[in-house]
Scaffold this motif. Structure first.
Motif, PDB file in Angstrom:
ATOM      1  N   GLU A  41      -4.344  18.271 -27.432  1.00 40.08           N
ATOM      2  CA  GLU A  41      -5.272  19.223 -26.815  1.00 40.08           C
ATOM      3  C   GLU A  41      -5.219  19.046 -25.300  1.00 40.08           C
ATOM      4  OE1 GLU A  41      -9.232  18.056 -28.362  1.00 40.08           O
ATOM      5  OE2 GLU A  41      -9.764  17.753 -26.277  1.00 40.08           O
ATOM      6  N   HIS A  84       4.726  22.341 -22.136  1.00 38.98           N
ATOM      7  CA  HIS A  84       4.107  21.348 -23.030  1.00 38.98           C
ATOM      8  C   HIS A  84       3.429  22.097 -24.163  1.00 38.98           C
ATOM      9  CE1 HIS A  84       2.099  17.794 -24.497  1.00 38.98           C
ATOM     10  NE2 HIS A  84       2.527  17.074 -23.481  1.00 38.98           N
ATOM     11  N   ILE A 124       7.852  18.608 -28.235  1.00 39.35           N
ATOM     12  CA  ILE A 124       6.523  18.479 -27.625  1.00 39.35           C
ATOM     13  C   ILE A 124       6.545  18.964 -26.173  1.00 39.35           C
ATOM     14  CG2 ILE A 124       4.709  16.867 -26.894  1.00 39.35           C
ATOM     15  CD1 ILE A 124       5.605  15.031 -29.216  1.00 39.35           C
ATOM     16  N   VAL A 125       7.473  18.399 -25.412  1.00 39.21           N
ATOM     17  CA  VAL A 125       7.480  18.689 -23.972  1.00 39.21           C
ATOM     18  C   VAL A 125       8.917  18.858 -23.487  1.00 39.21           C
ATOM     19  CG1 VAL A 125       7.385  16.208 -23.429  1.00 39.21           C
ATOM     20  CG2 VAL A 125       6.687  17.859 -21.691  1.00 39.21           C
ATOM     21  N   ILE A 154       8.114  13.577 -15.571  1.00 40.28           N
ATOM     22  CA  ILE A 154       7.498  13.214 -16.866  1.00 40.28           C
ATOM     23  C   ILE A 154       6.512  12.069 -16.668  1.00 40.28           C
ATOM     24  CG2 ILE A 154       9.479  11.761 -17.577  1.00 40.28           C
ATOM     25  CD1 ILE A 154       7.074  13.742 -19.899  1.00 40.28           C
ATOM     26  N   LEU A 178       3.462  13.657 -15.132  1.00 39.52           N
ATOM     27  CA  LEU A 178       2.744  14.439 -16.157  1.00 39.52           C
ATOM     28  C   LEU A 178       1.841  13.509 -16.980  1.00 39.52           C
ATOM     29  CD1 LEU A 178       4.288  17.080 -18.562  1.00 39.52           C
ATOM     30  CD2 LEU A 178       2.790  15.291 -19.440  1.00 39.52           C
ATOM     31  N   ILE A 184      -3.970  16.076 -20.829  1.00 39.35           N
ATOM     32  CA  ILE A 184      -3.514  16.406 -22.181  1.00 39.35           C
ATOM     33  C   ILE A 184      -3.720  15.141 -23.012  1.00 39.35           C
ATOM     34  CG2 ILE A 184      -1.536  17.042 -23.638  1.00 39.35           C
ATOM     35  CD1 ILE A 184      -0.331  18.456 -21.194  1.00 39.35           C
ATOM     36  N   TRP A 185      -4.231  15.322 -24.232  1.00 39.91           N
ATOM     37  CA  TRP A 185      -4.529  14.170 -25.081  1.00 39.91           C
ATOM     38  C   TRP A 185      -3.843  14.338 -26.433  1.00 39.91           C
ATOM     39  CZ3 TRP A 185      -8.143  16.832 -22.184  1.00 39.91           C
ATOM     40  CH2 TRP A 185      -8.694  16.126 -21.117  1.00 39.91           C
ATOM     41  N   TRP A 208      -7.283   8.901 -31.391  1.00 44.28           N
ATOM     42  CA  TRP A 208      -6.894   9.473 -30.094  1.00 44.28           C
ATOM     43  C   TRP A 208      -6.133   8.412 -29.330  1.00 44.28           C
ATOM     44  CZ3 TRP A 208      -7.130  14.442 -28.960  1.00 44.28           C
ATOM     45  CH2 TRP A 208      -8.018  15.247 -29.677  1.00 44.28           C
ATOM     46  N   GLN A 210      -4.928   6.477 -26.306  1.00 44.00           N
ATOM     47  CA  GLN A 210      -5.563   6.311 -24.995  1.00 44.00           C
ATOM     48  C   GLN A 210      -4.585   6.471 -23.847  1.00 44.00           C
ATOM     49  OE1 GLN A 210      -9.081   5.768 -24.219  1.00 44.00           O
ATOM     50  NE2 GLN A 210      -8.927   6.839 -26.154  1.00 44.00           N
ATOM     51  N   ALA A 255     -11.376  15.336 -26.136  1.00 41.17           N
ATOM     52  CA  ALA A 255     -10.738  14.367 -27.039  1.00 41.17           C
ATOM     53  C   ALA A 255     -11.795  13.478 -27.703  1.00 41.17           C
ATOM     54  CB  ALA A 255      -9.688  13.557 -26.267  1.00 41.17           C
ATOM     55  N   ASN A 256     -11.653  12.140 -27.602  1.00 38.44           N
ATOM     56  CA  ASN A 256     -12.596  11.262 -28.299  1.00 38.44           C
ATOM     57  C   ASN A 256     -14.016  11.393 -27.736  1.00 38.44           C
ATOM     58  OD1 ASN A 256     -11.502  10.035 -25.949  1.00 38.44           O
ATOM     59  ND2 ASN A 256     -12.361   8.069 -26.563  1.00 38.44           N
ATOM     60  N   LEU A 302     -13.062  12.822 -18.564  1.00 37.15           N
ATOM     61  CA  LEU A 302     -11.670  12.802 -19.002  1.00 37.15           C
ATOM     62  C   LEU A 302     -11.265  11.412 -19.476  1.00 37.15           C
ATOM     63  CD1 LEU A 302     -10.369  14.664 -15.819  1.00 37.15           C
ATOM     64  CD2 LEU A 302     -10.920  15.721 -18.016  1.00 37.15           C
ATOM     65  N   PRO A 303     -11.072  11.225 -20.767  1.00 37.96           N
ATOM     66  CA  PRO A 303     -10.530   9.943 -21.228  1.00 37.96           C
ATOM     67  C   PRO A 303      -9.076   9.813 -20.768  1.00 37.96           C
ATOM     68  CG  PRO A 303     -10.716  11.486 -23.063  1.00 37.96           C
ATOM     69  CD  PRO A 303     -11.305  12.165 -21.860  1.00 37.96           C
ATOM     70  N   PRO A 304      -8.506   8.587 -20.854  1.00 39.59           N
ATOM     71  CA  PRO A 304      -7.123   8.405 -20.394  1.00 39.59           C
ATOM     72  C   PRO A 304      -6.178   9.422 -21.033  1.00 39.59           C
ATOM     73  CG  PRO A 304      -8.121   6.295 -20.891  1.00 39.59           C
ATOM     74  CD  PRO A 304      -9.094   7.333 -21.347  1.00 39.59           C
ATOM     75  N   PHE A 305      -5.292   9.968 -20.210  1.00 40.69           N
ATOM     76  CA  PHE A 305      -4.396  11.027 -20.679  1.00 40.69           C
ATOM     77  C   PHE A 305      -3.289  10.443 -21.564  1.00 40.69           C
ATOM     78  CE2 PHE A 305      -5.406  12.685 -16.194  1.00 40.69           C
ATOM     79  CZ  PHE A 305      -6.617  13.196 -16.621  1.00 40.69           C
ATOM     80  N   SER A 306      -2.796  11.256 -22.485  1.00 41.19           N
ATOM     81  CA  SER A 306      -1.709  10.786 -23.364  1.00 41.19           C
ATOM     82  C   SER A 306      -0.775  11.937 -23.710  1.00 41.19           C
ATOM     83  CB  SER A 306      -2.295  10.140 -24.623  1.00 41.19           C
ATOM     84  OG  SER A 306      -3.250  10.990 -25.232  1.00 41.19           O
ATOM     85  N   GLY A 307      -0.521  12.775 -22.714  1.00 45.77           N
ATOM     86  CA  GLY A 307       0.436  13.857 -22.919  1.00 45.77           C
ATOM     87  C   GLY A 307       1.859  13.323 -22.876  1.00 45.77           C
ATOM     88  N   GLY A 308       2.803  14.230 -22.988  1.00 45.61           N
ATOM     89  CA  GLY A 308       4.202  13.815 -23.042  1.00 45.61           C
ATOM     90  C   GLY A 308       4.563  13.430 -24.453  1.00 45.61           C
ATOM     91  N   MET A 309       5.625  12.654 -24.599  1.00 44.55           N
ATOM     92  CA  MET A 309       6.050  12.309 -25.960  1.00 44.55           C
ATOM     93  C   MET A 309       5.358  11.030 -26.423  1.00 44.55           C
ATOM     94  SD  MET A 309       7.805   9.891 -24.434  1.00 44.55           S
ATOM     95  CE  MET A 309       8.887   9.120 -25.587  1.00 44.55           C
TER      96      MET A 309
END
Lengths: 145, 83
Positions: free
Chosen positions: A57, A87, A98-99, A119, A122, A128-129, A140, A142, B8-9, B76-83
């Motif tokens: 999300e 993304h 995914i990205v 990357i 990003l 993004i979570w 989730w 972290q 998120a959480n 905003l909790p810590p981000f975890s985007g990407g792979m």
């Protein structure tokens, strides 16, 4: 049918076609001599746990703004010709895209550097979570290196 | 009035996507998080432990920033985007 669009920064539910996205990036310039891509995909194992599903999300508007900032800075600081960042959000199966980051330049060196920086940036700055579903439940994530 | 968004959480902990607060006088982000912590103590504690970043109108800001009427604040909790 191609899902690629002219928009260089996108957050979307739909999958993307890597080849189509590269072709869109190549079209506007005849000076591109090197293209580096980073493709992140859903992996099955994380910290010894089998993942069955991923769910991403984002914070609409802020996430798009951060990706646009990353693209602008990459073009400015690394001297590349162009960059696109896509993304996906929502549910993603193992093995799915995914990205995608595409860095285009006159020479390869600057595109490698820009892509690796983008990357990492990003992951550091974009809201993004990721939620992983395993046999023991949902968590989730972290932060990931 | 300001809007506070949870992601998120934090959304799961809060049990809602957002809150709205009517603010009187000059209120900093820190003071606002104290107000949030009264009803959501776990989130208040995470702010105190600096486990959460806070944005105002899409930019991460320090806790001494003064909040203005109409601002959109996000926890905003810590981000975890990407792979």
């Amino acid at each position: 049918m191609s899902t690629a669009t002219e928009s260089k920064v996108r957050i979307q539910k739909e999958d993307f076609n890597v080849h189509d996205e590269i072709e869109v990036m190549k079209k506007p310039s005849r000076n591109i001599g090197g293209i580096t891509t980073f493709l992140g995909t859903g992996r099955e194992l994380n910290k010894g746990q089998n993942i069955t599903e991923l769910n991403f999300e984002h914070y609409p508007q802020m996430a798009e703004k951060k990706l646009a900032d990353i693209r602008d800075k990459a073009i400015r600081d690394f001297g590349i010709i162009d960059m696109s960042i896509i993304h996906r959000i929502g549910y993603i199966d193992i093995g799915e895209n995914i990205v995608l980051i595409i860095a285009c330049g006159e020479h390869r060196q600057e595109t490698f550097k820009a892509c690796e920086w983008a990357i990492a940036e990003l992951k550091r700055t974009t809201p993004i979570w990721k939620r992983e579903t395993t046999s023991t439940g949902e968590v989730w994530v972290q932060a990931t290196p | 009035m300001v809007t506070v968004k949870y992601f998120a959480n934090l959304r799961q902990l809060a049990g809602k996507e957002e809150d709205r607060f009517d603010l009187e006088g000059e209120v900093t982000l820190e003071a606002l998080t104290h107000m949030i912590g009264k009803t959501l103590p776990q989130i208040g504690e995470m702010v105190r432990q600096k486990k959460i970043m806070i944005s105002i109108n899409y930019d991460v800001m320090p806790l001494d920033t003064v909040v203005r009427d109409g601002d959109e604040i996000a926890l905003l909790p810590p981000f975890s985007g990407g792979m």
